[in-house]
Design an enzyme around this catalytic site. Structure first.
Site, PDB file in Angstrom:
ATOM      1  N   ARG A   1      15.101   0.238   2.733  1.00  0.00           N
ATOM      2  CA  ARG A   1      15.211   1.535   2.026  1.00  0.00           C
ATOM      3  C   ARG A   1      13.839   2.162   1.810  1.00  0.00           C
ATOM      4  O   ARG A   1      13.678   3.389   1.898  1.00  0.00           O
ATOM      5  CB  ARG A   1      15.885   1.320   0.660  1.00  0.00           C
ATOM      6  CG  ARG A   1      17.354   1.134   0.772  1.00  0.00           C
ATOM      7  CD  ARG A   1      17.886   0.170  -0.291  1.00  0.00           C
ATOM      8  NE  ARG A   1      19.035  -0.504   0.298  1.00  0.00           N
ATOM      9  CZ  ARG A   1      20.256  -0.002   0.267  1.00  0.00           C
ATOM     10  NH1 ARG A   1      20.493   1.100  -0.394  1.00  0.00           N
ATOM     11  NH2 ARG A   1      21.254  -0.626   0.867  1.00  0.00           N
TER      12      ARG A   1
ATOM     13  N   CYS B   1      17.637  -5.455   2.177  1.00  0.00           N
ATOM     14  CA  CYS B   1      17.902  -4.170   1.512  1.00  0.00           C
ATOM     15  C   CYS B   1      16.688  -3.362   1.044  1.00  0.00           C
ATOM     16  O   CYS B   1      16.486  -2.233   1.489  1.00  0.00           O
ATOM     17  CB  CYS B   1      18.823  -4.407   0.322  1.00  0.00           C
ATOM     18  SG  CYS B   1      20.370  -5.252   0.746  1.00  0.00           S
TER      19      CYS B   1
ATOM     20  N   HIS C   1      17.769   0.441  -5.383  1.00  0.00           N
ATOM     21  CA  HIS C   1      17.104  -0.814  -4.999  1.00  0.00           C
ATOM     22  C   HIS C   1      15.612  -0.662  -4.639  1.00  0.00           C
ATOM     23  O   HIS C   1      15.104  -1.396  -3.787  1.00  0.00           O
ATOM     24  CB  HIS C   1      17.856  -1.505  -3.845  1.00  0.00           C
ATOM     25  CG  HIS C   1      17.846  -3.000  -4.011  1.00  0.00           C
ATOM     26  ND1 HIS C   1      18.424  -3.881  -3.137  1.00  0.00           N
ATOM     27  CD2 HIS C   1      17.276  -3.761  -4.988  1.00  0.00           C
ATOM     28  CE1 HIS C   1      18.237  -5.110  -3.552  1.00  0.00           C
ATOM     29  NE2 HIS C   1      17.547  -5.064  -4.670  1.00  0.00           N
TER      30      HIS C   1
ATOM     31  N   ASP D   1      21.347  -0.093   6.166  1.00  0.00           N
ATOM     32  CA  ASP D   1      20.022  -0.691   5.912  1.00  0.00           C
ATOM     33  C   ASP D   1      19.726  -1.931   6.727  1.00  0.00           C
ATOM     34  O   ASP D   1      18.583  -2.220   7.040  1.00  0.00           O
ATOM     35  CB  ASP D   1      19.860  -0.993   4.417  1.00  0.00           C
ATOM     36  CG  ASP D   1      20.833  -2.038   3.903  1.00  0.00           C
ATOM     37  OD1 ASP D   1      21.863  -2.289   4.564  1.00  0.00           O
ATOM     38  OD2 ASP D   1      20.557  -2.623   2.833  1.00  0.00           O
ATOM     39  N   ASN D   2      20.761  -2.713   7.029  1.00  0.00           N
ATOM     40  CA  ASN D   2      20.549  -3.950   7.792  1.00  0.00           C
ATOM     41  C   ASN D   2      21.890  -4.459   8.294  1.00  0.00           C
ATOM     42  O   ASN D   2      22.947  -3.948   7.925  1.00  0.00           O
ATOM     43  CB  ASN D   2      19.839  -5.028   6.948  1.00  0.00           C
ATOM     44  CG  ASN D   2      20.524  -5.324   5.635  1.00  0.00           C
ATOM     45  OD1 ASN D   2      20.065  -4.902   4.579  1.00  0.00           O
ATOM     46  ND2 ASN D   2      21.647  -6.008   5.690  1.00  0.00           N
TER      47      ASN D   2
ATOM     48  N   ASP E   1      25.416  -0.264   3.321  1.00  0.00           N
ATOM     49  CA  ASP E   1      24.630  -1.459   2.999  1.00  0.00           C
ATOM     50  C   ASP E   1      25.233  -2.672   3.696  1.00  0.00           C
ATOM     51  O   ASP E   1      26.391  -3.024   3.454  1.00  0.00           O
ATOM     52  CB  ASP E   1      24.637  -1.661   1.480  1.00  0.00           C
ATOM     53  CG  ASP E   1      23.668  -2.733   1.045  1.00  0.00           C
ATOM     54  OD1 ASP E   1      23.137  -3.466   1.904  1.00  0.00           O
ATOM     55  OD2 ASP E   1      23.440  -2.856  -0.174  1.00  0.00           O
ATOM     56  N   ASP E   2      24.486  -3.296   4.565  1.00  0.00           N
ATOM     57  CA  ASP E   2      24.925  -4.492   5.303  1.00  0.00           C
ATOM     58  C   ASP E   2      26.066  -4.177   6.277  1.00  0.00           C
ATOM     59  O   ASP E   2      26.951  -5.017   6.493  1.00  0.00           O
ATOM     60  CB  ASP E   2      25.380  -5.624   4.352  1.00  0.00           C
ATOM     61  CG  ASP E   2      24.266  -6.175   3.488  1.00  0.00           C
ATOM     62  OD1 ASP E   2      23.155  -5.614   3.496  1.00  0.00           O
ATOM     63  OD2 ASP E   2      24.521  -7.173   2.780  1.00  0.00           O
TER      64      ASP E   2
ATOM     65  N   LYS F   1      23.331   2.942  -4.317  1.00  0.00           N
ATOM     66  CA  LYS F   1      22.432   1.797  -4.560  1.00  0.00           C
ATOM     67  C   LYS F   1      20.990   2.183  -4.263  1.00  0.00           C
ATOM     68  O   LYS F   1      20.648   2.440  -3.116  1.00  0.00           O
ATOM     69  CB  LYS F   1      22.864   0.631  -3.673  1.00  0.00           C
ATOM     70  CG  LYS F   1      21.858  -0.514  -3.608  1.00  0.00           C
ATOM     71  CD  LYS F   1      22.394  -1.655  -2.791  1.00  0.00           C
ATOM     72  CE  LYS F   1      21.284  -2.594  -2.364  1.00  0.00           C
ATOM     73  NZ  LYS F   1      21.796  -3.777  -1.671  1.00  0.00           N
TER      74      LYS F   1
ATOM     75  N   SER G   1      21.504  -4.428  -5.987  1.00  0.00           N
ATOM     76  CA  SER G   1      22.684  -4.930  -5.269  1.00  0.00           C
ATOM     77  C   SER G   1      23.817  -5.290  -6.228  1.00  0.00           C
ATOM     78  O   SER G   1      23.582  -5.668  -7.381  1.00  0.00           O
ATOM     79  CB  SER G   1      22.316  -6.164  -4.446  1.00  0.00           C
ATOM     80  OG  SER G   1      21.381  -5.822  -3.462  1.00  0.00           O
TER      81      SER G   1
ATOM     82  N   HIS H   1      28.088  -4.494   1.329  1.00  0.00           N
ATOM     83  CA  HIS H   1      27.394  -5.623   0.697  1.00  0.00           C
ATOM     84  C   HIS H   1      28.398  -6.323  -0.230  1.00  0.00           C
ATOM     85  O   HIS H   1      29.182  -5.660  -0.907  1.00  0.00           O
ATOM     86  CB  HIS H   1      26.214  -5.062  -0.109  1.00  0.00           C
ATOM     87  CG  HIS H   1      25.253  -6.101  -0.602  1.00  0.00           C
ATOM     88  ND1 HIS H   1      25.596  -7.049  -1.542  1.00  0.00           N
ATOM     89  CD2 HIS H   1      23.947  -6.336  -0.291  1.00  0.00           C
ATOM     90  CE1 HIS H   1      24.534  -7.824  -1.783  1.00  0.00           C
ATOM     91  NE2 HIS H   1      23.521  -7.404  -1.036  1.00  0.00           N
TER      92      HIS H   1
ATOM     93  N   LYS I   1      22.237 -10.199   9.094  1.00  0.00           N
ATOM     94  CA  LYS I   1      21.313  -9.824   8.018  1.00  0.00           C
ATOM     95  C   LYS I   1      20.236 -10.900   7.800  1.00  0.00           C
ATOM     96  O   LYS I   1      20.542 -12.088   7.813  1.00  0.00           O
ATOM     97  CB  LYS I   1      22.105  -9.635   6.724  1.00  0.00           C
ATOM     98  CG  LYS I   1      21.258  -9.361   5.498  1.00  0.00           C
ATOM     99  CD  LYS I   1      22.128  -9.146   4.275  1.00  0.00           C
ATOM    100  CE  LYS I   1      21.279  -8.842   3.053  1.00  0.00           C
ATOM    101  NZ  LYS I   1      22.086  -8.520   1.875  1.00  0.00           N
TER     102      LYS I   1
HETATM  103 MG    MG Z   1      21.531  -4.423   2.808  1.00  0.00          MG
END
Ligand code: MG
Length: 458
Positions: free
Chosen positions: A76, A72, A127, A260-261, A33-34, A125, A150, A208, A276
């Protein structure tokens, strides 16, 4: 002759009856994540990531792999459905106050695999909706363990659920032990499922923010707590690979790794522009590694364009699953993964932020047509955070200008016009919100004090 053929045929039937049934392939999909494009060692990063580097050496590493959105939840939604988040009603990040989730008429990869007898678990996660009806255990997963959104959102429960039952493991998840707990759950699931085909989806909470690392990793990297977190994630990948090896499952298991990003406040997008929440490449270009000995070409670097939306059709091909009866935006990557092809001719890809189509990319050409007036989550200006058309569309050639620093639109009006026309034609097939957002941004209305801009194609 006929008798000989018949004997040969019967012999083949007998031989196939004695052979062990062909085992369906397993899939392990690990999703950070991130995580920045430039954070891992094998992508030029400074943190020590020996397990991910090994995964890349034993498999294929992509240099042009895009998530479908720079934040996020939408990212996903696209990963698990093979469709743009704006198609599946998930254009923005969900918060604990939201009562919604991934629409129930959308099918996830887990729901696609369940009819084939797969055991399925989601660890991490989610989300895509925290209410029980939206949790993984109602979306094709037999089991779920993780924080449902998150880690900067409150409350922050660590949940364990099976269909019809949700337990709170920790009312407020301990951030320092989180990656270790996720890893324990993931390896335990592989152990329990080793005799059955299985799908493990492991969307990590990190990197994240707020960050947390266990005592074994804290203070050990040279990149602060962010580096410690990356090194613990790498350790986690190593534990999963070791579990697969222990049970002789390496050749039966496709292992996929991405994020994810792009990176937020910390972390590196490499040489790319943006982070992001931005549709510059730094917001959406991600590491992507695939390994399956004997099936995925080993030690290869692939420069062909790939998308997180490709995961569903790629997994469907491997596992012999039936794709949902919906328009998919991803494509099967096996011609690349198997080493049969080094490039794929694919349709142009769109870059969305919320409902707004901001860019279109075909091959190495990327056209930007609009952008927000402020960064995501930064204090919004008095006018609010609004999507604005660029005074002129900007064109970048990512092969000669990977960091999107030199607009070549004036020199290539034909390419600009062509890409703009493709973009507008594609949007005709999207939900009304997408068309309306585009019309509002590119319409002839005056927006605040920014002046009046013509429609992209008059
Ligand atoms: Mg993310």
């Amino acid at each position: 002759m006929e008798s000989t053929s018949r004997r040969a045929f019967l012999g083949q039937v007998a031989a196939s009856a004695l052979a062990a049934p062909v085992r369906k392939s397993n899939v392990v999909l690990i999703f950070a994540d991130d995580l920045g494009y430039g954070d891992l060692g094998c992508y030029g990063g400074k943190a020590r990531t020996p397990n991910l580097d090994r995964l890349a050496r034993e498999g294929m590493r992509f240099t042009q792999f895009l998530s479908a959105n720079p934040v996020c939840s939408p990212s996903r939604a696209a990963l698990l459905t093979g469709r743009y988040p704006t198609r599946v009603g998930m254009p923005r990040v969900l918060f604990p106050t939201d009562q919604t989730g991934l629409p129930e008429d959308e099918q996830t990869i887990a729901q696609m695999l369940k009819p084939l007898g797969y055991k399925t678990m989601c660890v991490g996660k989610w989300h895509l909706g925290h209410l029980e009806k939206f949790l993984p255990t109602n979306r094709g997963f037999d089991e779920y363990y993780g924080i449902p959104y998150s880690n900067d959102m409150q409350p922050r429960p660590l949940l364990h659920s099976v269909p019809g039952k949700v337990e709170t493991v920790e009312a407020t998840a301990n951030l320092e032990t989180l990656t270790a707990h996720y890893t324990e759950q993931a390896t335990g699931f592989i152990e329990r499922s080793k005799d059955s085909p299985f799908f493990l989806y492991m969307p990590h909470t990190y990197p994240h923010i707020p960050l947390g690392a266990s005592a074994k990793f804290r203070g050990k990297s040279r990149q602060g707590l962010y580096g410690d977190v990356i090194e613990e994630l790498d350790w986690s990948v190593g534990e999963i690979l070791a579990t697969l090896k222990k049970h002789h499952l390496e050749r039966d298991t496709l292992v996929l790794f991405s994020s994810d990003n792009g990176p937020w406040y910390q972390g590196s997008p490499g040489a790319l522009r943006g982070r992001k929440g931005s549709t510059y490449e730094g917001g959406v270009r991600e590491p992507f590694i695939a390994r399956m000995p004997g099936r995925v070409a080993a030690g290869k670097v692939c420069d062909s364009l790939g998308s997180a939306m490709d995961m569903m059709p790629t997994i469907a091909k491997l596992c012999g699953a039936t794709l949902p009866n919906k328009a998919l935006d991803g494509i099967d990557l096996w011609p690349l993964l198997s080493g049969q092809k080094t490039t794929l001719d694919r349709d142009a890809l769109l870059y969305f932020d919320a409902w707004n189509a901001q860019c279109i990319r075909r091959g190495n050409y990327k056209l930007h047509v609009s952008r927000y007036n402020s960064q995501v989550y930064s204090p919004a200006p008095a006018a609010g955070r609004i999507n604005l058309p660029l005074p002129q569309p900007e064109l970048y050639d990512l092969s000669s200008d990977p960091d999107e620093s030199y607009d070549i639109a004036p020199e290539h009006p034909g390419i600009v016009k062509e890409l703009a026309a493709i973009l507008e034609a594609k949007l005709a097939g999207f939900p009304e919100e997408v068309k309306s957002a585009y019309a509002t941004t590119h319409g002839k209305k005056t927006r605040g004090n920014v002046g009046t801009f013509p429609a992209l194609i008059p």
